[in-house]
Write a protein that holds these residues in place. Structure first.
Motif, PDB file in Angstrom:
ATOM      1  N   GLU A   1       2.900   6.353  -3.088  1.00  0.00           N
ATOM      2  CA  GLU A   1       4.213   6.604  -3.674  1.00  0.00           C
ATOM      3  C   GLU A   1       4.709   5.450  -4.550  1.00  0.00           C
ATOM      4  O   GLU A   1       5.729   5.564  -5.220  1.00  0.00           O
ATOM      5  CB  GLU A   1       5.246   6.892  -2.566  1.00  0.00           C
ATOM      6  CG  GLU A   1       5.722   5.693  -1.746  1.00  0.00           C
ATOM      7  CD  GLU A   1       4.799   5.321  -0.586  1.00  0.00           C
ATOM      8  OE1 GLU A   1       3.565   5.453  -0.716  1.00  0.00           O
ATOM      9  OE2 GLU A   1       5.311   4.856   0.453  1.00  0.00           O
TER      10      GLU A   1
ATOM     11  N   ASP B   1      -2.684   6.416   6.794  1.00  0.00           N
ATOM     12  CA  ASP B   1      -2.398   5.016   7.065  1.00  0.00           C
ATOM     13  C   ASP B   1      -3.668   4.180   6.980  1.00  0.00           C
ATOM     14  O   ASP B   1      -4.425   4.020   7.930  1.00  0.00           O
ATOM     15  CB  ASP B   1      -1.648   4.869   8.393  1.00  0.00           C
ATOM     16  CG  ASP B   1      -0.168   5.200   8.218  1.00  0.00           C
ATOM     17  OD1 ASP B   1       0.368   4.922   7.130  1.00  0.00           O
ATOM     18  OD2 ASP B   1       0.447   5.760   9.141  1.00  0.00           O
TER      19      ASP B   1
ATOM     20  N   GLY C   1       1.160   1.512   5.650  1.00  0.00           N
ATOM     21  CA  GLY C   1      -0.130   2.002   6.117  1.00  0.00           C
ATOM     22  C   GLY C   1      -0.534   1.558   7.508  1.00  0.00           C
ATOM     23  O   GLY C   1      -1.712   1.588   7.853  1.00  0.00           O
TER      24      GLY C   1
ATOM     25  N   THR D   1       0.846  -1.198   0.000  1.00  0.00           N
ATOM     26  CA  THR D   1       0.000   0.000   0.000  1.00  0.00           C
ATOM     27  C   THR D   1       0.878   1.243   0.000  1.00  0.00           C
ATOM     28  O   THR D   1       1.983   1.224   0.546  1.00  0.00           O
ATOM     29  CB  THR D   1      -0.913   0.061   1.250  1.00  0.00           C
ATOM     30  OG1 THR D   1      -0.098   0.347   2.396  1.00  0.00           O
ATOM     31  CG2 THR D   1      -1.662  -1.238   1.477  1.00  0.00           C
ATOM     32  N   GLY D   2       0.376   2.289  -0.611  1.00  0.00           N
ATOM     33  CA  GLY D   2       1.107   3.555  -0.593  1.00  0.00           C
ATOM     34  C   GLY D   2       1.003   4.256  -1.939  1.00  0.00           C
ATOM     35  O   GLY D   2       1.252   3.645  -2.983  1.00  0.00           O
TER      36      GLY D   2
HETATM   37 MG    MG Z   1       2.448   4.308   3.396  1.00  0.00          MG
END
Ligand code: MG
Ligand code: AMP
Length: 426
Positions: free
Chosen positions: A208, A279, A272, A205-206
């Motif tokens: 970026e 998060d 997260g 997850t993320g």
């Molecule tokens: Mg993250």
């Protein structure tokens, strides 16, 4: 609806109380369910664990088997034989491996016999070729000199000498390694009933994160965790399924993860779980309808590691930092996978070693440092694998153990006695 509203107060009841590593792992293991069984051809079952015990269906060996190349004789006929006064016996038969002896050995006779061949009735001992004065290719009718006496029973394996029909061949949970594979084959198990491999859904997850094939862009990084974890899952015996990475969108994360909890045997996420305002796993857990097991572990790196259960399936949410995700997998996910695969001792046993370098950093929580095992003067030594900050990944490849540095203090010095866990146990 599998998720509850966060206003239920669950979020409050799920305050961040740090569990110790061992307690967190025990809790997880108490939810780890053994996989169901499948039948596989023996060659594909290697490395798996048996779903049920097996008993020997026949004697092994099922005939009296010669252990050497030489002569089958009656011990009574060679009593007192020496190099100076060899016992002289007439060769009545030549028995190769795979042959069935045609005649009973009579007093004064010998049978030329090869390794693995059936010892004829009447013979009770086999004399190695080297203890005779026979030419290498002795034929029927030749007289052979035996230069050594041997007690009855020498150099042959009796019927059922290895195992008798009805004896326990292998226990349930036995891992089919080389010895087990040999047994299964010898006893005619061309198929084996083994535990299925857990399918492990892996989510990163993320916002970026870029796919591995995408060019780098400012502020963005490629998703390395999913591939690292997939390799760890393989090493622990599971079947990794890399899922599309999730952005920081709570609804998308929720949908994808709940579907995976239904489909897979275990779900892993990275990222997260800390206290950043995006998060998403923290948000998901605040509305989780199953059991929340923990959301903090007394551990460096990876204290926000969290775990939950839903309908008998486990979700393990690892920290996004590569070093923390790596350690979190080894400490929690690998034992769970091993337990699901039928391993009754899923937690590796620590070994004691001398620290081979100063480690000038103390910590409020026990620290699990990626390390390398060495040896000096017969003493095991462990050395931190260079840059071990949780955000750094380049030294993960060098680690073959996790060094445990206890909480408290202001650091550790070379030569101190420490505990470490080996990595990559089967
Ligand atoms: Mg993250
Ligand atoms: P998080 O746990 O989401 O706060 O992430 C902690 C750090 O790990 C951040 O620097 C992230 O960019 C990095 N990170 C998160 N997920 C991944 C991933 N899948 N691959 C590599 N680094 C990641």
């Amino acid at each position: 609806m599998p998720l509850r509203d966060s206003s239920s107060g669950l979020a409050l009841r799920f305050g961040r109380q740090a569990l110790g590593v061992a307690a967190a792992r025990e809790l997880l293991l108490s939810y780890a369910r053994c996989m169901t069984a499948e039948t596989l051809p023996l060659a594909l079952a290697l490395g798996r664990r048996l779903a049920a015990p097996l008993d020997a269906a026949c004697d092994v060996p099922h005939f009296r088997r010669s252990g050497v190349d030489g002569y089958a004789v009656r011990a009574a006929d060679i009593a007192g034989a020496t190099p100076e006064r060899p016992a002289r016996l007439r060769v009545g038969e030549v028995i190769a491996a795979g042959d069935v002896p045609r005649r009973r050995l009579t007093p004064g006779a010998a049978a030329r016999i090869m390794t693995g061949a059936a010892v004829p009735e009447g013979a009770d001992t086999v004399v190695m070729l080297e203890m005779t004065d026979a030419p290498e290719r002795a034929a029927v009718g030749v007289v052979v000199g035996i230069r050594k006496m041997l007690p009855a029973g020498s150099n042959l394996t009796p019927v059922a000498g290895e195992m008798a029909a009805g004896e326990r061949l292998l226990d349930a949970g036995a891992r089919i390694g080389p010895g087990e594979a040999a047994l299964l084959a010898a006893f005619g198990h061309h198929e084996a009933r083994v535990l299925r491999k857990p399918r492990v859904a892996i989510f990163a997850t993320g916002a970026e994160l870029l796919n591995v094939d995408e060019p780098l862009r400012p502020g963005r990084i490629r998703n390395s965790n999913s591939y690292m974890l997939a390799a760890q899952v393989l090493e622990a015996g599971g079947e990794p399924v890399i899922m599309p990475a999730l952005s920081d969108d709570a609804a998308q994360v929720e949908r994808a993860i709940l579907r995976a909890v239904g489909d897979a045997d275990l779900v892993l996420t990275t990222g997260g779980v800390s206290v950043g305002d995006r998060d998403v796993l923290v948000e998901l857990f605040a509305r989780w309808s199953g059991r929340l097991l923990f959301n903090k572990v007394a551990l460096r790196p990876g204290s926000p590691t969290s775990a939950a259960e839903l309908n008998g399936k486990l979700l393990l949410a690892l920290s996004g930092n590569p070093g923390a995700a790596f350690v979190g997998f080894e400490l929690f996910a690998a034992p769970v996978l091993r337990a699901m695969l039928g391993n009754k001792a899923p937690v590796p046993r620590p070994f004691t070693a001398l620290l081979d370098a100063d480690y000038p950093k103390g910590s409020a929580y026990p620290r699990y440092v990626r390390g390398m095992i060495g040896e000096e003067n017969g003493c095991l030594r462990v050395r931190p694998a260079g840059m071990d900050k949780s955000s750094l990944m380049v030294t993960i490849k060098d680690a073959d153990c996790l060094i445990v540095l206890p909480a408290g203090g202001s650091g550790f010095t070379r030569g101190q006695r420490v505990q470490a866990y080996p990595l990559r146990m089967p």
